[in-house]
Design a protein around this motif. Structure first.
Motif: not given
Length: 95
Positions: A29, A32, A34-35, A64, A67
């Protein structure tokens, strides 16, 4: 005389190619960091896709992406330049 702006909409095939490029180039991603990225988000979309710009996409995880849709204005402010960079890198990769 006004110069014609390049189309914001890509052909179905070019949009698929761009999304494939995003998935391969950014498997994590871009928000972020991270994912695993599982979707492409149109940073500039407009009401019901009226102003959709296929050139302004980023690679995102589901959380995300949700979001971004819940915080549209902030999302555009934060990530439009990142989407522009993605498009530039894609176009360079096509040569």
């Amino acid at each position: 005389m006004m110069l014609k702006q390049p189309s914001k909409r890509l052909s179905k095939q070019e949009n698929e190619n761009f999304r494939e490029f995003l998935a391969e180039t950014y498997p994590v991603c871009q928000i972020c960091g991270w994912c695993r990225a599982v979707e492409a988000h149109h940073v500039v979309y407009g009401c019901y896709g009226a102003n959709k710009d296929d050139r302004k996409q980023i690679s995102v995880c589901r959380e995300c992406h949700l979001w971004c849709h819940a915080n549209k204005k902030e999302s555009i402010e934060k990530f439009e330049s990142l989407a522009d960079e993605n498009w530039k890198k894609y176009k360079i990769s096509q040569h």
